[in-house]
Design an enzyme around this catalytic site. Structure first.
Site, PDB file in Angstrom:
ATOM      1  N   ASP A 149      -2.379   1.968  -4.452  1.00 50.04           N
ATOM      2  CA  ASP A 149      -3.616   2.297  -3.748  1.00 50.04           C
ATOM      3  C   ASP A 149      -4.689   1.249  -4.037  1.00 50.04           C
ATOM      4  O   ASP A 149      -4.579   0.460  -4.992  1.00 50.04           O
ATOM      5  CB  ASP A 149      -4.122   3.681  -4.167  1.00 50.04           C
ATOM      6  CG  ASP A 149      -3.223   4.790  -3.671  1.00 50.04           C
ATOM      7  OD1 ASP A 149      -3.159   5.849  -4.332  1.00 50.04           O
ATOM      8  OD2 ASP A 149      -2.576   4.594  -2.609  1.00 50.04           O
ATOM      9  N   HIS A 187       0.812  -1.213   0.000  1.00 53.13           N
ATOM     10  CA  HIS A 187       0.000   0.000   0.000  1.00 53.13           C
ATOM     11  C   HIS A 187       0.851   1.271   0.000  1.00 53.13           C
ATOM     12  O   HIS A 187       0.331   2.372  -0.237  1.00 53.13           O
ATOM     13  CB  HIS A 187      -0.921  -0.012   1.228  1.00 53.13           C
ATOM     14  CG  HIS A 187      -2.178   0.778   1.028  1.00 53.13           C
ATOM     15  ND1 HIS A 187      -2.356   1.686   0.017  1.00 53.13           N
ATOM     16  CD2 HIS A 187      -3.359   0.787   1.723  1.00 53.13           C
ATOM     17  CE1 HIS A 187      -3.555   2.219   0.099  1.00 53.13           C
ATOM     18  NE2 HIS A 187      -4.198   1.692   1.128  1.00 53.13           N
TER      19      HIS A 187
END
Length: 593
Positions: A567, A563
């Site tokens: 995204d 992450h």
């Protein structure tokens, strides 16, 4: 001009059929006699060929929709712009003209039979309801009897399957038109007859035994008419002209006349011997052809048609040959199944010798553990999951796997399709095919797709790398996967084979898991987990039928990602692209279809 495609008659008692699959889409080019759609009835599943060449202008009946025989299924336009209404009546009138034509052959033999068999009392036993070869399609003019399901003298019920017939379009069963006793078989197995030809005679119950008793007891009574009617025998010899008027029917009757002297069952081989000469010619011409029903049965049974020896005319493969090959394969596997009869329900569970032991951790397990911990502690990992319908790919694979294995030398598993879709999507979404250079504070977006493939080995999970997977086709991916997996399982894998991955794929469903939250390897930002493929009912939004429920091959794809770089929206976009590629299933040219 426009040509209407209608549902042909697929058997005497078949009144309707269900469209199971369209093999062409609207706007596609079709050739005459090319398979256009698949239809299922309560008697047979078959392919309907295109009656003419042209463009499939419109589809009138959608998949899973049921219509009556003669209903319009589609329209083929050759570009002339003539309306389809002109051809539709012609096709609808054709069956009407054929319908009365079928009884005519049956009526003619009925009149000639008394002339030829008048001196013999048993001739009355052959009088009854004629079984004729029905029209089995618009362009079907003849059929070959592949198997009689009843013998002379046996009782049959109305609509009970009486015999099996094979044509160049369909294999089907012909039902009995009425209840009674099978008095006479006029067309033997592997013989070819035209549509409307008389195949057998069914009479009243008890008529067949009367034939058997006639030559036993009333023999003297039969001799008297023979002596009193010598004049009737003479005209038969002097008048050969009537015999050629019905070449198909008189031949079997002439052979069956002396048959009551020995045994009633004896006439069956006799008529088969008479027309054998023309039958092989038709069979040899179609020897290389495999009917749609036989092909479908072979696919469902896992039988390779190339290894089956046909017993039909000219070596043609029949349905019985495929069934026999499937049974032989089952018998070979039977000893293993007999050793563990309860394995299908509850596999025997044996206690592992490791229970209660304390052993040193193998070096391979320590390396794997260290790498996984490093990845988890050094990344912000998250997992996104999508559901994919891969029904088209599974059907495509089943059609191509035998020829693919012979051509490429490796099995065609579903895995290469997933790898191909994944690397194609990586080209459009490079954020998933990247690396974070923490020491330099930079990001490298790779211009090549080196895919690590997780392999379950005896020593532990290993991930050899397919270098340049984005430049390979399905066959190349399949060969490389088989090569690397073989090296892992034979301990011949090299460090070079294990390095350089920019993205990883793990088939966690190979052991039945629906999906898994796989861990992203070090120096990568994404890993794709493939769940088990299962068949289950799914709501399908059909363009014409609306929302319907159908059985589909479904699987889950789970993408774990770092992450820090990727995204949730990036992950969703990548998974959606993979899903679209797999569900479109446009891999026909790559696998030889």
């Amino acid at each position: 001009m426009a040509v209407s495609v209608t549902l042909p008659a697929l058997g005497e008692s078949v009144t309707e059929g269900t469209v199971t699959r369209w093999l062409k889409a609207e706007g596609e080019r079709v050739e005459a006699d090319e398979p256009l759609l698949e239809v299922s009835t309560d008697k047979v599943d078959t392919e309907i060929p295109a009656p003419a060449s042209g463009v499939l202008a419109s589809i009138k009946v959608a998949e899973d929709e049921t219509v009556e025989v003669g209903a319009e299924l589609a329209i083929i336009d050759d570009g002339s712009g003539a309306p389809a209404a002109e051809s539709a009546p012609a096709q609808s009138e054709a069956p009407a003209e054929e319908a009365p034509a079928q009884p005519e052959p049956a009526a003619a033999p009925a009149q000639e039979a008394p002339q030829q068999e008048a001196p013999a009392a048993p001739a009355g036993g052959a009088q009854g309801t004629d079984v004729v070869l029905p029209a089995l399609g618009e362009s079907v003019t003849e059929g070959t009897v592949t198997r009689w399901l009843k013998e002379v003298g046996e009782e049959v019920a109305e609509d009970e399957p009486l015999l099996e017939v094979s044509t160049d379009k369909v294999d089907t069963e012909i039902p009995a038109p009425t209840a009674g006793t099978l008095l006479e078989i006029l067309v033997g197995e592997d013989e070819t007859a035209e549509v409307g030809a008389k195949l057998a005679v069914i009479g009243q119950k008890g008529a067949a035994p009367a034939q058997a008793e006639a030559p036993a007891a009333p023999a003297p009574a039969q001799e008297a008419p023979k002596q009193e009617a010598p004049k009737q025998e003479a005209p038969k010899q002097e008048a050969p002209a009537p015999a050629p008027q019905a070449p198909t029917t008189p031949a079997p009757q002439a052979v069956t006349t002396p048959a009551p002297d020995p045994v009633p069952a004896a006439p069956a081989p006799a008529p088969a011997a008479a027309p054998v000469t023309p039958a092989p010619a038709a069979g040899e011409a179609d020897a290389a052809y495999v009917t749609p029903l036989v092909r479908k049965l072979a696919q469902e049974s896992g039988v390779n048609l190339g290894s089956v020896k046909g017993t039909g005319v000219g070596g043609r493969i029949r349905k019985q040959d495929v069934i026999a090959a499937a049974e032989a394969a089952k018998q070979q596997a039977a000893p293993a199944a007999a050793a563990a009869p309860a394995a299908s329900k509850a596999p025997a569970i044996e206690a592992s010798p490791l229970r209660g032991q304390t052993v040193k951790m193998p070096r391979m397990r320590k390396v794997i553990g260290d790498n996984m911990m490093k990845a988890l502690h050094g990344q912000a990992q998250l997992t996104s999951v999508v559901e994919v319908d891969i029904t088209k790919i599974m059907r495509m694979r089943n059609k191509a796997k035998d020829a693919f294995a012979q051509r490429e030398g490796v099995k065609l598993s579903p895995m290469p399709f997933f790898v191909k879709a994944a690397v194609q999507a990586l080209k459009a979404h490079p954020v998933v095919n990247a690396r974070i250079n923490e020491d330099e504070g930079t990001i490298t977006y790779f211009d090549t797709e080196n895919v690590g493939i997780a392999v379950d080995a005896e020593k532990g999970l290993m991930t050899p790398v397919i270098k340049g997977a984005g430049d390979l086709n399905i066959a190349g991916i399949a060969r490389k996967t088989a090569e690397l997996a073989g090296k892992v399982r034979t301990n011949k894998i090299s460090p070079d084979d294990m390095s350089g991955a920019t993205f990883t794929i793990s088939n966690t469903g190979s052991r039945g898991a629906l999906f898994d939250t796989v861990i992203v390897p070090p120096n990568q930002v994404g890993i794709l987990g493939i769940g088990a493929t299962v068949k289950r009912p799914v709501v399908v939004d059909h363009p014409e039928l609306g929302e319907t429920i159908a059985v589909r091959h479904m699987t889950y794809l789970a993408l774990s990602y770092d992450h820090r770089l990727v995204d949730g929206a990036d992950a969703a976009r990548y998974l959606t692209t993979v899903k679209q590629i797999l569900e479109a299933g446009e891999f026909e040219t790559e696998i030889g279809l």
